[in-house]
Design a protein around this motif. Structure first.
Motif, mmCIF file in Angstrom:
data_model
loop_
_atom_site.group_PDB
_atom_site.id
_atom_site.type_symbol
_atom_site.label_atom_id
_atom_site.label_comp_id
_atom_site.label_asym_id
_atom_site.label_seq_id
_atom_site.Cartn_x
_atom_site.Cartn_y
_atom_site.Cartn_z
ATOM 1 N N LEU A 42 0.527 -0.367 -1.094
ATOM 2 C CA LEU A 42 -0.166 -0.074 0.154
ATOM 3 C C LEU A 42 -0.031 1.391 0.549
ATOM 4 N N ARG A 47 0.965 3.728 3.396
ATOM 5 C CA ARG A 47 1.833 3.634 4.572
ATOM 6 C C ARG A 47 1.696 4.938 5.369
ATOM 7 N N LEU A 96 -2.280 -0.735 10.477
ATOM 8 C CA LEU A 96 -1.450 -0.117 9.431
ATOM 9 C C LEU A 96 0.024 -0.176 9.832
ATOM 10 N N ASP A 129 5.139 1.478 -2.246
ATOM 11 C CA ASP A 129 4.021 1.903 -1.405
ATOM 12 C C ASP A 129 3.999 3.425 -1.323
ATOM 13 N N CYS A 151 -8.131 5.204 2.671
ATOM 14 C CA CYS A 151 -6.816 4.559 2.632
ATOM 15 C C CYS A 151 -6.854 3.208 3.323
ATOM 16 N N ASN A 171 -6.151 -0.505 1.445
ATOM 17 C CA ASN A 171 -5.192 -1.531 1.878
ATOM 18 C C ASN A 171 -5.837 -2.899 1.956
ATOM 19 N N LYS A 172 -7.109 -2.938 2.319
ATOM 20 C CA LYS A 172 -7.796 -4.219 2.453
ATOM 21 C C LYS A 172 -8.205 -4.814 1.110
#
Length: 259
Positions: free
Chosen positions: A4, A6, A54, A229, A249, A253-254
């Protein structure tokens, strides 16, 4: 399953900044290289991260004069952001009370540069292992890495290796690792360090340092087998960068895809 993005909020003298990590010194401000100084308060970024869900971002206080700004960021999204920089046994619970999901500790664990397991044990006992992140920000030394403290100025007696991560993970729920040698340079991540962190760490890890393209999210995900991450700072458009867009970004993540 994928690594992910971050988010971060780096604070210096009360302002949100992006700094070349290796230039941050106590005694010589003239050596400081700053990539970006925001005209927005820290709470603006916390609200932005909240809008996009997030979670798990870190607010880092780089030196004195940042308590008010960090507190404002936490208040903008209570229970979702971690806070670090000057965390000790005495003040850790204050930051939890101010809304930090976890506290991040580095220098206090290394009195005079030497690791104190007793201090780590005390802190874990006070705030709870699940609320504690150990910052293993480091510099490359020889064929490995050594933890650096005091805003990456001072090398400690701890090497970053599998044994150290296993030992520390008994007391914390997560690691944060800035690669200080590449931090803020936008010249590429330390791929070898990311790969090793993915192999060695028994708990989640967030790596920061050198991200230069949206493809670095895919690279980190591959080399760490999605166990590390990535934080992106200076390259990101919300911090004045021209290499990576924030919306890319969020989309990664999705979906875990680089479209």
């Amino acid at each position: 399953m994928h690594s992910l993005f971050r988010p971060c909020i780096d604070l210096h003298n009360g302002q949100v900044k992006q700094i070349v990590g290796g230039t941050l010194h106590d005694t010589n401000a003239s050596t400081l290289q700053t990539n970006f100084v925001s005209d927005q308060p820290a709470s603006h970024y916390a609200q932005l991260y909240r809008q996009h869900g997030l979670q798990g971002g870190h607010v880092i206080m780089l030196g004195p004069g940042n308590v008010a700004a960090a507190s404002e960021a936490l208040a903008a999204w209570p229970g979702a952001l971690q806070v670090g920089g000057g965390i000790t046994l005495e003040n850790a619970h204050e930051w939890i009370d101010r809304g930090a999901s976890k506290v991040i500790v580095t220098s206090w664990l290394f009195p005079k540069g030497r690791f104190s397991e007793e201090r780590l044990r005390q802190l874990a006992s006070k705030v709870g292992r699940e609320r504690l992140v150990v910052d293993l920000s480091c510099r490359r030394v020889g064929d490995g890495w050594v933890v650096a403290m005091d805003r990456w100025q001072t090398l400690t007696d701890m090497r970053v290796d599998a044994a150290a991560l296993l030992r520390l993970a008994a007391f914390c729920s997560e690691f944060l690792v800035h690669a200080a040698d590449v931090e803020g340079l936008c010249g590429g991540i330390d791929v070898e360090l990311v790969r090793c962190l993915g192999e060695w760490s028994p708990v989640p890890v967030t790596y920061a340092g050198g991200a230069a393209s949206i493809g670095d999210l895919g690279l980190v995900s591959r080399v760490s087998q999605a166990r590390v991450d990535l934080t992106i700072g200076s390259a990101l458009d919300i911090f004045g960068g021209d290499k990576i867009r924030f919306d890319q970004c969020v989309a990664w993540n999705k979906t875990g895809r680089l479209d």
